[in-house]
Write an enzyme that holds these catalytic residues in place. Structure first.
Site, PDB file in Angstrom:
ATOM      1  N   GLY A 254      57.780  34.496  50.059  1.00  0.00           N
ATOM      2  CA  GLY A 254      57.109  33.322  50.610  1.00  0.00           C
ATOM      3  C   GLY A 254      57.301  33.217  52.105  1.00  0.00           C
ATOM      4  CE1 TYR A 338      45.184  31.048  47.458  1.00  0.00           C
ATOM      5  CE2 TYR A 338      44.669  32.978  48.774  1.00  0.00           C
ATOM      6  CZ  TYR A 338      45.151  32.415  47.616  1.00  0.00           C
ATOM      7  OH  TYR A 338      45.613  33.233  46.616  1.00  0.00           O
ATOM      8  CB  CYS A 364      23.588  33.899  47.387  1.00  0.00           C
ATOM      9  SG  CYS A 364      24.610  33.976  45.914  1.00  0.00           S
ATOM     10  CD  GLU A 365      29.027  31.211  46.144  1.00  0.00           C
ATOM     11  OE1 GLU A 365      30.125  30.725  45.883  1.00  0.00           O
ATOM     12  OE2 GLU A 365      28.316  31.783  45.306  1.00  0.00           O
ATOM     13  CE1 TYR A 392      49.157  38.284  47.312  1.00  0.00           C
ATOM     14  CE2 TYR A 392      49.840  37.628  49.516  1.00  0.00           C
ATOM     15  CZ  TYR A 392      50.155  37.969  48.220  1.00  0.00           C
ATOM     16  OH  TYR A 392      51.458  37.981  47.823  1.00  0.00           O
TER      17      TYR A 392
HETATM   18  C1  LIG Z   1      56.701  36.476  41.852  1.00  0.00           C
HETATM   19  C2  LIG Z   1      56.204  36.726  43.233  1.00  0.00           C
HETATM   20  N1  LIG Z   1      56.974  37.419  44.087  1.00  0.00           N
HETATM   21  C3  LIG Z   1      56.564  37.697  45.345  1.00  0.00           C
HETATM   22  C4  LIG Z   1      55.333  37.270  45.815  1.00  0.00           C
HETATM   23  C5  LIG Z   1      54.918  37.618  47.220  1.00  0.00           C
HETATM   24  O1  LIG Z   1      54.778  36.505  48.032  1.00  0.00           O
HETATM   25  P1  LIG Z   1      54.377  36.665  49.561  1.00  0.00           P
HETATM   26  O2  LIG Z   1      53.138  37.485  49.606  1.00  0.00           O
HETATM   27  O3  LIG Z   1      54.176  35.279  50.048  1.00  0.00           O
HETATM   28  O4  LIG Z   1      55.476  37.374  50.246  1.00  0.00           O
HETATM   29  C6  LIG Z   1      54.504  36.524  44.970  1.00  0.00           C
HETATM   30  C7  LIG Z   1      53.197  36.031  45.457  1.00  0.00           C
HETATM   31  O5  LIG Z   1      52.413  35.435  44.819  1.00  0.00           O
HETATM   32  C8  LIG Z   1      54.949  36.238  43.646  1.00  0.00           C
HETATM   33  O6  LIG Z   1      54.185  35.564  42.792  1.00  0.00           O
END
Ligand SMILES: Cc1ncc(COP(=O)(O)O)c(C=O)c1O
Length: 448
Positions: A254, A338, A364-365, A392
């Site tokens: 995170g 997001y 198309c949106e 992502y």
């Molecule tokens: C279980 C778990 N570990 C690690 C991560 C990686 O998180 P980040 O990309 O924020 O480092 C995620 C992201 O969804 C996750 O669900």
């Protein structure tokens, strides 16, 4: 002299509006008025060679981020488990393994991909949520580390595999992160076993005999404050003390990365110092050295990625000047999904006069990459770069509107390598079963 030139270049980049000033180093540098990737790779020539849209990843940035985490923590055994959902091209996985990372996976397919990439089963941790017990049984057969996040699954698992040790994913009831969609450690979240449920966990493992070898948490994405991690860590320490067979503590991830001008990032060095100290104290308290794990995704690959797109049209309406690009939310969904902010710059005209544009896709949106952005003057045919496109982005891409997914290029030691081809109509039709009943229609299409 060379070093000096680089600093000047970087200063210049930081002095123009489309360059995020908070970025300590930026994937693209201005060299003689042209953007370049690390190692002197020219993004425009990449587009000429491979076409646009195109994802480009820079190994040097991934390594820099990996080393930053490794150097931030001073514990006897640190394991960085790359969260491969962020970017799962097999070459990226192999590169991570070469750096020394293990793998964090959330599906049996990610586990299999990790094994194909060369990770051993013991280097992979599988953290499923709401999957069938059959899928978990497949992970047992493959021998990977398993994270259980539900007491009902723990009970079933313990009866099926009493000798297979597991890790517990704990929900620490912490509301953290930038976005409700990725905030996953709070009381209303579907993830993890509440730390209040430890008496039930103890009852289950007493009956089944399951050995608990790890305790895990992951509270969300984009967490700035190191103290949030420490708060969660204290909860894990309390729980960990209850399990005598413990081998590792996994604090998930995170870590926040900067996406825009002035953005802050998680101070990984401060976090490393604080957690390492507390972790070592804890190991002393229990009289055993444990492994400390993290599972970064975004921190490792976000800044390493650039998404290069061509401008199809510049369209002035009554209220807005749109730059319409040859891509859309099918290729990079984060802004629409997001409300994520991605810096956008004009690689074809880096030093041009700044004008305001709303950059939109061809889907198309409503399909907006950035509203009212100050970007070097855009002409139709210009190449734009959407920054921080490593995490992502491709991994969430789809074929919506029956568009092909773009190719991916990996820049290693200044050398660009194609690591995924652009899709074709064959890819779109792969797996579709064309019913014989419509064979006339098919023949008509084929023969005009
Ligand atoms: C279980 C778990 N570990 C690690 C991560 C990686 O998180 P980040 O990309 O924020 O480092 C995620 C992201 O969804 C996750 O669900």
């Amino acid at each position: 002299m060379r070093e000096q030139e680089k600093t000047t270049t970087f200063d210049r980049l930081n002095s123009i509006d489309c360059a995020p000033q908070a970025f300590k180093s930026f994937i693209m540098f201005l060299e003689n008025g042209q953007y370049q990737l690390h190692g002197g790779v020219d993004p425009l020539s990449l587009c000429q060679q491979y076409g646009a849209p195109l994802y480009v990843y820079d190994a040097a940035i991934i390594k820099r981020q990996y080393d930053r985490i490794r150097n931030a923590f001073s514990v006897p055994d640190l394991q960085i488990m790359y969260a491969c959902k962020a970017l799962s091209n097999i070459n990226i996985l192999r590169y991570m393994r070469q750096l020394g990372a293990g793998l964090d996976t959330v599906s049996i397919q990610e586990v299999e991909l990790g094994l194909k990439a060369g990770f051993t089963a013991s280097e992979i941790i599988y953290t499923p949520n709401c999957v069938s017990i059959d899928e978990i049984a497949e992970a047992v057969a493959l021998g990977v580390k398993i994270n259980i996040d539900n007491t009902s699954v723990l009970e079933q698992f313990g009866q099926m595999f009493p000798d297979y040790p597991v890790c517990l994913r704990i929900n620490p009831h912490i509301l953290a992160g930038l976005n409700a969609k990725t905030s996953v450690g709070h009381i209303d979240s579907k993830f993890g076993i509440s730390f209040h449920q430890m008496p039930l966990v103890q009852r289950i493992i007493k009956v089944t005999g399951t050995k608990i070898i790890g305790v895990h948490m992951h509270t969300g994405s984009g967490i700035l404050d190191p103290d949030v991690f420490l708060q969660g860590a204290e909860i894990l320490f309390n729980i960990a003390a209850e399990f005598p067979n413990l081998e590792y503590l996994d604090f998930g991830s995170g870590f926040k990365v900067p996406y825009r001008q002035g953005d802050a990032e998680t101070d990984i060095e401060e976090l490393g110092q604080k957690i390492s100290k507390r972790f070592k104290d804890f190991c002393k308290e229990i009289g055993r050295d444990l492994t400390l794990m993290f599972e970064p995704g975004k921190f490792l690959v976000s800044e390493a990625g650039s998404f290069l797109v061509k401008v199809n049209v510049v369209k002035q309406t009554t209220s807005t000047v749109f730059a319409g690009i040859d891509s859309g939310l099918n290729h990079l969904i984060r802004p629409m999904f997001y409300d994520a902010y991605h810096e956008i710059s004009n690689v074809s005209n880096p030093e041009g006069k700044k004008r305001f544009y709303t950059v939109v896709g061809y889907i198309c949106e409503t399909d907006t990459f950035g509203i009212n952005r100050k970007i070097g003057e855009i002409k139709e045919g210009d190449t734009l770069c959407i920054h921080n496109a490593g995490a992502y982005c491709f991994s969430m891409a789809s074929n919506y509107n029956s568009r092909f997914r773009p190719p991916e290029v990996f820049v290693l030691d200044g050398q660009a390598h194609l690591i995924r081809e652009r899709e074709t109509m064959e890819d779109l039709l792969k797996g579709q079963i064309q019913l014989p009943i419509f064979s006339n229609a098919k023949a008509e299409v084929e023969h005009g």
